[in-house]
Each structure stands twice: as C-alpha cells, then as structure tokens.
Design an enzyme around this catalytic site. Structure first.
Site, PDB file in Angstrom:
ATOM      1  N   HIS A  92       0.807  -1.231   0.000  1.00 49.29           N
ATOM      2  CA  HIS A  92       0.000   0.000   0.000  1.00 49.29           C
ATOM      3  C   HIS A  92       0.842   1.285   0.000  1.00 49.29           C
ATOM      4  O   HIS A  92       0.559   2.235   0.739  1.00 49.29           O
ATOM      5  CB  HIS A  92      -0.959  -0.010   1.192  1.00 49.29           C
ATOM      6  CG  HIS A  92      -2.039  -1.054   1.105  1.00 49.29           C
ATOM      7  ND1 HIS A  92      -2.514  -1.553  -0.084  1.00 49.29           N
ATOM      8  CD2 HIS A  92      -2.757  -1.697   2.082  1.00 49.29           C
ATOM      9  CE1 HIS A  92      -3.471  -2.452   0.165  1.00 49.29           C
ATOM     10  NE2 HIS A  92      -3.620  -2.563   1.448  1.00 49.29           N
ATOM     11  N   HIS A 164      -9.779   2.291   0.485  1.00 48.52           N
ATOM     12  CA  HIS A 164      -9.744   1.153   1.401  1.00 48.52           C
ATOM     13  C   HIS A 164     -10.865   1.221   2.444  1.00 48.52           C
ATOM     14  O   HIS A 164     -10.650   0.945   3.624  1.00 48.52           O
ATOM     15  CB  HIS A 164      -8.366   1.083   2.074  1.00 48.52           C
ATOM     16  CG  HIS A 164      -7.894  -0.286   2.364  1.00 48.52           C
ATOM     17  ND1 HIS A 164      -8.441  -1.070   3.364  1.00 48.52           N
ATOM     18  CD2 HIS A 164      -6.933  -1.048   1.782  1.00 48.52           C
ATOM     19  CE1 HIS A 164      -7.814  -2.232   3.397  1.00 48.52           C
ATOM     20  NE2 HIS A 164      -6.890  -2.250   2.452  1.00 48.52           N
ATOM     21  N   GLU A 272     -11.587  -3.307  -2.994  1.00 49.25           N
ATOM     22  CA  GLU A 272     -10.567  -2.389  -3.481  1.00 49.25           C
ATOM     23  C   GLU A 272     -10.375  -2.549  -4.984  1.00 49.25           C
ATOM     24  O   GLU A 272      -9.753  -3.500  -5.436  1.00 49.25           O
ATOM     25  CB  GLU A 272      -9.247  -2.659  -2.755  1.00 49.25           C
ATOM     26  CG  GLU A 272      -9.374  -2.690  -1.254  1.00 49.25           C
ATOM     27  CD  GLU A 272      -8.237  -3.471  -0.611  1.00 49.25           C
ATOM     28  OE1 GLU A 272      -7.079  -3.289  -1.005  1.00 49.25           O
ATOM     29  OE2 GLU A 272      -8.523  -4.295   0.263  1.00 49.25           O
TER      30      GLU A 272
HETATM   31  C1  BGC Z   1      -4.683  -6.407   1.846  1.00 51.49           C
HETATM   32  C2  BGC Z   1      -4.422  -7.259   3.058  1.00 51.49           C
HETATM   33  C3  BGC Z   1      -3.852  -6.420   4.171  1.00 51.49           C
HETATM   34  C4  BGC Z   1      -4.786  -5.266   4.472  1.00 51.49           C
HETATM   35  C5  BGC Z   1      -4.175  -4.354   5.492  1.00 51.49           C
HETATM   36  C6  BGC Z   1      -5.617  -5.310   2.256  1.00 51.49           C
HETATM   37  O1  BGC Z   1      -5.820  -4.466   1.167  1.00 51.49           O
HETATM   38  O2  BGC Z   1      -5.238  -7.143   0.786  1.00 51.49           O
HETATM   39  O3  BGC Z   1      -3.536  -8.318   2.723  1.00 51.49           O
HETATM   40  O4  BGC Z   1      -3.659  -7.183   5.332  1.00 51.49           O
HETATM   41  O5  BGC Z   1      -5.044  -4.539   3.303  1.00 51.49           O
HETATM   42  O6  BGC Z   1      -5.078  -3.563   6.097  1.00 51.49           O
END
Ligand code: BGC
Length: 307
Positions: A92, A164, A272
C-alpha cells in the site's frame, strides 16, 4: 493532523463525509428499507486513532495499492528501492503512504463534490518522479458515490490508486458481516505465494471456494479477482453486496481490471478496485506504468440501494 471534514449530501439521507488526512472516507450514511439512515463504513475515533491505524480505514491508498515483491522494481536497468512495511515487501505505497498524508482540498461544490490533491515528491517512499495525484469524490443520482482518480508525473513511474473503505451495510459497524451476501463478477483470480505475492498465473475460480459469481455469505478472503470486463461500457460491474435484514445493498462498478476483496477484519468488507498486485514484476499483467505527458485515470462508483 488537520482532518478537515467535508460532507456531501444525496437523496433520502444518503451522505458521504471526507477527511483531508489520507483523503479518507470517514462516513457514508445510507437509508434502509424503512428509510432509516445509518453509517455503513468503518471509521476511527479521532486523530490519534487515524495516525496509528494499521487497517488503512477509508483511506486513499497509493502510490501503489497492494504488494510489490522485494520492496523494489526496475525501469530500464535502474532499480528503485522502496520502503518496506512487511518483510521484503512494500504494501500500500510503503511506510508513509498516501493514507498518512494531508491532502489539500482543491475545490468543492456545496453538497455535490470535493476534490483533493497530494503532490508526492520525487523519491517519495523510493518511487521515481514527482506525482501529482487528485481524488474527486462526488455524489451522482442521489444514491451513489463516484470516485475519480487522476495523476500526472514528471518522470516515468508506477501508479495504482484505490480506496480502502470497509463496508458494513447493517448500520452497526460493531457487528460482523456474517449476515451479508456477496457476489463478485469475476471468473478468474491471481493466486499468491506465502508472502501474498502473485505467482503470475491467472486461474479460474471454477470449482474453488473463491467462486463468488453467485451470491453467497462472505467467506474469509484476501484475494485479487480479475474482473470479467465488459466491452460495451467504460465501467465494469465488480461486486454486489447485500444485507437482507436491513434491505441495504451496494453495487460497485469500475474502470479497473481487478478487485481485491478483503474480509479479514471481520466487521467490514473492503472492495478495493485496482490493478493487480506486483504488476511491475509481471509483464503479462495490465501495466501500471505512467509516463510524463500521460494522465492516469481511474473511476469507481459505489451505488447504494434500499429495498
Ligand atoms: C490487503 C491485506 C492487508 C490489508 C491491510 C488489504 O488491502 O489485501 O492483505 O492485510 O489490506 O489492512
């Protein structure tokens, strides 16, 4: 942290509140079948909780949503080393991603839209190029949130932006989502290794527990789906989530090729819309490269119903 909040208003109590910190969705209120509105996304209580939030709650995620293997990638023989926030992996956007910066509100029209900008300097988290990213939240037709992302760069770079938010249509975000139904319009997914990095294959969901083409209760998932692209429209249906008890439902459509479905937090489902994880290391995946003179564009619509 100056988490200025802007509230957009639609019809029948539908509203969307946006924070400048991480250009985050703070709250979405939507009516149930009786017309009772309630908040349908998870959020944090106060600035300190947002600054320490490990879940990217409601955030705009960038520069690169999802994982990049080895915390680095290459362009024409030059290796760019990124900040790592999992062992050997950049997740991210790295340690200090777009979820953790103040976005500047650029313009807004009362109740209708708000647009925010973040100028990410050359070398930010190791990514090349000064990236000017805009996210615009608007309400359309009174019952839908439209998110438009755009970005330009000073030198060749990679971009993959998403939101998110975790949805819980019951209106009580302390409850789990076991009583929700989910449908994902995807026949294929990208399998991953133990570090959650794609192997590069694109496999069919047929006959597996990942097949969500028919509505079913929400499994514990963290999977990138390859959406069945519609060629007759810009926006492809991605997912449909419903909560039969309240009558609320949510339809997601996007210009993106993928949808990461993450239900591992228990009381919310993240949907997402994005390019595939680790695309810089998989030339067969749709490209996430952005060059000077080009414009990154991505649109997702979250439409809420009550019946
Ligand atoms: C991911 C997860 C991750 C999470 C963290 C998601 O977008 O796919 O693997 O643990 O974000 O908050």
């Amino acid at each position: 942290m100056n988490a200025a909040c802007r509230k957009l208003r639609g019809k029948k109590g539908f509203s969307v509140s946006i924070l400048s910190y991480g250009a985050r969705i703070f709250e979405i209120t939507a009516p149930d079948r009786e017309g009772q509105t309630a908040n349908v996304v998870l959020n944090c209580r106060g600035a300190a909780e947002y600054q320490n939030d490990p879940w990217y709650t409601g955030a705009t995620v960038g520069r690169y949503a999802n994982r990049i293997a080895s915390g680095s990638f290459e362009f024409d023989g030059t290796t760019y080393v990124l900040t790592e926030n999992e062992p050997g992996v950049t997740l991210h956007g790295g340690v200090h991603g777009f979820d953790r910066v103040e976005w500047a509100p650029l313009q807004h029209a009362e109740d209708e839209f708000v647009e925010l900008r973040y100028v990410s300097p050359d070398g930010d988290q190791g990514f090349p190029g000064t990236l000017t990213a805009n996210v615009r939240y608007s309400i359309v037709d009174g019952n839908a949130l439209r998110i438009d992302y755009t970005a330009i760069t000073s030198t060749q770079t990679i971009v993959n932006l998403t939101n998110h938010s975790y949805f819980n249509l019951s209106g009580d975000t302390s409850q789990n989502v076991d009583d929700h139904l989910i449908q994902v319009f995807a026949s294929n997914f990208t399998p991953v290794d133990a570090q959650k990095i794609p192997t590069g294959e694109i496999l069919s969901v047929e006959g597996t527990a990942l097949d969500l083409r028919d509505p079913c209760s929400v499994p514990n998932l963290d999977v990138n789906y390859v959406l069945d692209r519609r060629t007759d429209a810009d926006l492809t249906p991605a997912a449909f989530v419903s909560h039969p008890k309240s009558g609320r439902s949510l339809h997601v459509a996007t210009t993106e090729p993928g949808l990461q479905v993450f239900s591992g937090r228990g009381n919310g489902i993240a949907l997402e819309t994005q390019h595939f994880p680790d695309s810089p290391h998989h030339s067969a995946f749709p490209s996430t490269v952005l060059r000077p003179g080009e414009r990154y564009q991505s649109t997702t619509i979250y439409r809420f119903f009550a019946d």
